[in-house]
Motif scaffolding. Structure first.
Motif: not given
Length: 515
Positions: A290, A295, A330-331, A333-334, A341, A343-344, A347
């Motif tokens: 990250h 990713y 947290e990762m 959720e990302l 997807y 959130k990805y 962000t």
């Protein structure tokens, strides 16, 4: 006389050099005295009689003076030997007449250029002349070792536990040591890189934990970055399930291989504490990915840690630090698949900056391209053009350098490697391996960890499920068994496999502990 010589020898060995010297002189004169008693005949032996008469009554010579310093009595250093290259050797052969012109009907052998390395010596002049030799004789081809860690042009079938290759095993990039061996064997001259290659080939890596998480994350980033840049926009546009593109299959194969590698590295450990160390390690690797904006590998690690066989390891997860668990949450959720997807995309993709190297998650591009490809007028759809432009802009961004960054190299140098149990390493050998790995340069560690990652055995999904059930078996209601209950369960399964007639013979060989 013989007794005097023996006594003188004993004095000499004990360090009494003066007494030994006097006894040797006494033995010498006794020999001369006995020689004088003989009657010589013939002219050829007359000189011996004269020697005995001349030295009969002379006093022995005095002892030599004691030296003030040993350096004044050392022999002068040898002259430095000039470095001999292949042209000098060939010129000397021509002067001596060793090179003959080829005649009709004779076989001409191609001359191989030897690389002559100066001999080592304790003399300062020799050492000075050695360091003045060409750099190729003192170092290795560092660029070759680093470049080999991210080559994807050649793909090989992943190794299996058996000698026979399984068709289910994915095709992965060629291990770097195999590529380096091929390159060095093609050279006519002897390369000093062979020494480094041999040292890496014989090095025994006990576990992935021997390497700092940043090295593992960075090498996986180099591989995924090379795979991503090898995919053309045309291949992304034409890829389908019925007619897959090779460059995209390379990415999916390595994704699946890495996911299974992580699962197997955790489940192969017998103790729950050992499994928790590997869980924590791969969480740190995901965090470093990250940080490196990789990713693709981040999604692979998160997917491996979220598979049912790994999630069922309740006892192992209980030993993972709370800080790592929060980081994993947290990762996860990302990279969540919720709402395509969302959130990805919000962000990363919407706030993308192409100033730094980056490896996007290829799954979103394939999903969007598959959806747009199902439309009738996809060529005129602006979303198709926008997607391909974003993909091309990402590929045009800066690439990751082969060498690790300076701040990361400092972390690797101060990495406190975990202590391994006696079960994982023989006593007395693990410390030597840790010391050798600590002294090894960063670029060689990069090459070694890539070799380790690309040579892990491929296991099928059934083997992973069996390992999970064996490590932490659960009751029918899903509650994990205690340690004693698990041992009884393993013994029952062992007896069922062996048969009742062999139970008494195999009871001693049955595993006594699961966790």
């Amino acid at each position: 006389m013989q007794s005097l010589m023996c006594e003188a020898l004993s004095y000499y060995e004990s360090g009494q050099f003066k007494s030994s010297y006097q006894l040797y002189i006494q033995a010498l004169f006794s020999a001369i005295e006995e020689l004088g008693k003989l009657e010589f005949t013939g002219s050829c032996l007359n000189h011996a009689k004269q020697i005995s008469q001349q030295h009969k009554k002379k006093t022995p010579p005095p002892l030599p003076t004691k030296p003030t310093s040993l350096s004044s009595f050392l022999p002068p250093p040898l002259p430095p030997r000039n470095y001999l290259n292949s042209k000098t050797v060939e010129g000397q052969k021509q002067k001596k007449g060793l090179t003959k012109a080829s005649t009709s009907g004779s076989i001409r052998i191609k001359n191989v250029k030897p690389a002559i390395v100066p001999r080592r010596s304790s003399s300062p002049n020799i050492i000075a002349s050695t360091f003045k030799s060409p750099p190729s004789t003192l170092s290795y081809n560092k660029d070759l070792f680093l470049m080999a860690t991210s080559r994807i042009q050649t793909r090989v079938r992943a190794k299996c536990f058996t000698d026979l290759l399984s068709e289910d095993a994915p095709l992965i990039p060629q291990p770097p040591l195999d590529y380096i061996t091929q390159i060095l064997q093609q050279q006519e001259e002897f390369d000093t890189s062979f020494d480094k290659l041999r040292s890496l080939q014989v090095f025994n890596v006990l576990s992935i934990l021997q390497f700092h998480p940043i090295i593992t994350a960075y090498q996986l980033t180099l591989i995924d970055s090379a795979i991503f840049r090898n995919i053309t926009p045309t291949a992304l546009q034409n890829h389908t399930a019925k007619s897959p593109e090779t460059s995209i299959v390379t990415s999916t194969d390595f994704f699946n291989y890495l996911t299974r590698l992580i699962e197997h590295s955790i489940l192969i450990k017998l103790e729950a504490t050992d499994r928790s160390q590997h869980l924590n390690y791969w969480i740190k690797v995901a965090s470093r990915c990250h940080e490196l904006k990789n990713y693709q590998t981040l999604k692979a690690v998160i997917s491996a840690l979220g598979t049912p066989p790994i999630q069922r390891l309740k006892q192992s997860w209980s030993f993972v630090p709370k800080k790592s668990m929060n980081l994993l949450e947290e990762m996860t959720e990302l990279m969540s698949e919720a709402s395509n997807y969302e959130k990805y995309r919000q962000t990363v993709l919407q706030n993308i900056k192409l100033l730094d190297p980056m490896v996007p998650f290829l799954g979103t591009f394939i999903h969007d391209m598959t959806y747009l490809g199902a439309l009738h007028n996809r060529d005129n759809d602006p979303r198709m053009t926008e997607l391909l432009m974003l993909f091309t802009d990402m590929q045009k961004g800066p690439d990751y350098p082969y060498e690790l960054r300076a701040n990361h190299a400092k972390e690797v140098a101060s990495y406190n490697r975990p202590k391994f149990s006696i079960r994982a390493a023989t006593s007395g050998r693990k410390n030597s391996h840790d010391e050798e790995l600590t002294k090894m340069s960063i670029d060689l560690q990069q090459c070694l960890v890539t070799q380790y990652l690309l040579t892990r055995p491929w296991v099928n999904e059934k083997t992973v499920d069996e390992l999970c059930a064996l490590r932490e078996p659960a009751r029918p209601n899903g509650v994990p068994l205690t340690s004693s209950e698990a041992n009884v369960w393993v013994l029952v399964i062992w007896k069922e496999k062996c048969g009742s007639q062999h139970c008494s013979k195999t009871a001693a060989a049955a595993p006594t502990s699961v966790d």
